[in-house]
Design an enzyme around this catalytic site. Structure first.
Site, PDB file in Angstrom:
ATOM      1  N   HIS A 163      27.538 -22.650   4.059  1.00 22.90           N
ATOM      2  CA  HIS A 163      28.008 -23.229   2.802  1.00 22.90           C
ATOM      3  C   HIS A 163      29.348 -22.646   2.388  1.00 22.90           C
ATOM      4  CE1 HIS A 163      27.046 -19.679   0.304  1.00 22.90           C
ATOM      5  NE2 HIS A 163      25.918 -19.580   1.000  1.00 22.90           N
ATOM      6  N   CYS A 174      22.748 -16.112   4.400  1.00 16.27           N
ATOM      7  CA  CYS A 174      23.407 -17.370   4.696  1.00 16.27           C
ATOM      8  C   CYS A 174      24.804 -17.129   5.276  1.00 16.27           C
ATOM      9  CB  CYS A 174      23.519 -18.232   3.446  1.00 16.27           C
ATOM     10  SG  CYS A 174      21.946 -18.934   2.910  1.00 16.27           S
TER      11      CYS A 174
END
Length: 322
Positions: free
Chosen positions: A212, A228
């Site tokens: 992301h 992440c």
């Protein structure tokens, strides 16, 4: 996990990533668009021989620049720019200071398909599909990964969904920690400037993990998330619509890389191991074995002392083999 591990099917969407790092100055720097035969920064045709792309070069800092501004403008991350310029101030490099851009890369020794993320290198490689007759290419971008106790998981997975302007649902662990600090976190953070997922998110077939964007781009090139993979806002915007659902994502931990240029000259590169263990004799012998294997089994082709020194420094610099 090893690079051959497959994850269980995607179960639910937990957006876990969060950073406690905040920084002062931020200058958004575009990767630029291709003009004529010129490719955007970080885009390279795959070499016909060898496994290296790009080049190391220098730029001159202006009075207003920070080292992070320069890094973002030249497609490198925090650790990369810091290790390439150990004597230059991060925040005040100074007008006229020569800054080294570590823009040369040894491609990971993995199948050149989909996305390969080397956590030791804090870098993502994307091998887009090309039409018949087109030149195969590789794109590479700096990334942020999981910090201590929140290591980014290794293995082969795939992309499952793309989310534009995602909302962020802080998991219970983050909300509990924030409440203990006296800074309670809302149950949902809507899209916008305060959303740590940025404008784009690509879900992986690992429950709770994503590639992301970020609202804190100065943290790109650091171990700062809860697992992440973060990309600079410009970088994820450039690949978001081009990465098909179902694209293979191979997350590896390769702190040592051996490379050869188109002329067959050898190079070696080492990063700090993510488990922070010192490189021992077994590692030295493995690297020497790789070099000798490439040199058609020549048992005297590797300089043990040079390899040992590169492993001890582990500063990410690509060193020509002597």
């Amino acid at each position: 996990m090893t690079s051959s591990t497959r994850y269980h099917p995607f179960q639910r969407f937990k957006q876990l990533c969060f950073s406690r790092f905040t920084f002062a100055a931020w200058l958004i720097a575009s990767t630029g668009a291709a003009s004529g035969d010129e490719l955007p920064k970080g885009h390279f045709p795959l070499p016909e021989a060898g496994n290296m792309v790009g080049e190391v070069y220098t730029v001159t800092a202006s009075e207003e620049d920070t080292l992070l501004d320069i890094a973002q403008a030249h497609n490198v991350g925090y650790e990369e720019i810091r290790m390439a310029n150990p004597d230059v101030s991060i925040w005040l490099p100074g007008e006229g200071t020569e800054v080294t851009i570590p823009g040369q890369f040894i491609l990971p020794d993995e199948e050149r398909t989909g996305i390969v993320i080397n956590v030791a290198e804090l870098r993502l490689y994307y091998y887009p599909e090309v039409e018949e007759g087109e030149t195969p290419q590789v794109e590479t971008y700096p990334v942020g990964i999981g910090r201590d106790a929140y290591n980014t998981p290794l293995g082969i997975t795939e992309t499952t969904m793309r989310l534009e302007n995602p909302a962020w649902y802080p998991p219970e662990s983050i909300r509990r920690e924030a409440a203990e600090r006296g800074d309670p976190t809302p149950e949902v953070v809507p899209p916008g400037a305060d959303n740590p997922l940025g404008q784009y998110a690509i879900l992986l077939d690992i429950p709770g993990y994503l590639i992301h964007g970020t609202n804190q781009p100065d943290g790109i090139g650091m171990r700062a998330s809860r697992g992440c993979i973060r990309m600079h806002p410009d970088d994820i915007a450039s690949i978001f619509w081009r990465v098909p659902v179902g694209t293979q994502v191979n997350i590896i931990d390769s702190p040592i890389k051996v490379g050869w240029d188109t002329d067959g000259k050898g190079y070696i590169q080492a990063f700090t191991a993510t488990d922070e263990k010192a490189y021992g004799m077994d590692t030295l012998l493995n690297v020497v074995g790789l070099i000798e294997q490439h040199e058609s089994g020549n048992a005297h082709s590797a300089d043990y002392q040079q390899v040992r020194e590169v492993l001890e420094r582990a500063n990410g610099q690509i060193v020509p083999r002597s």
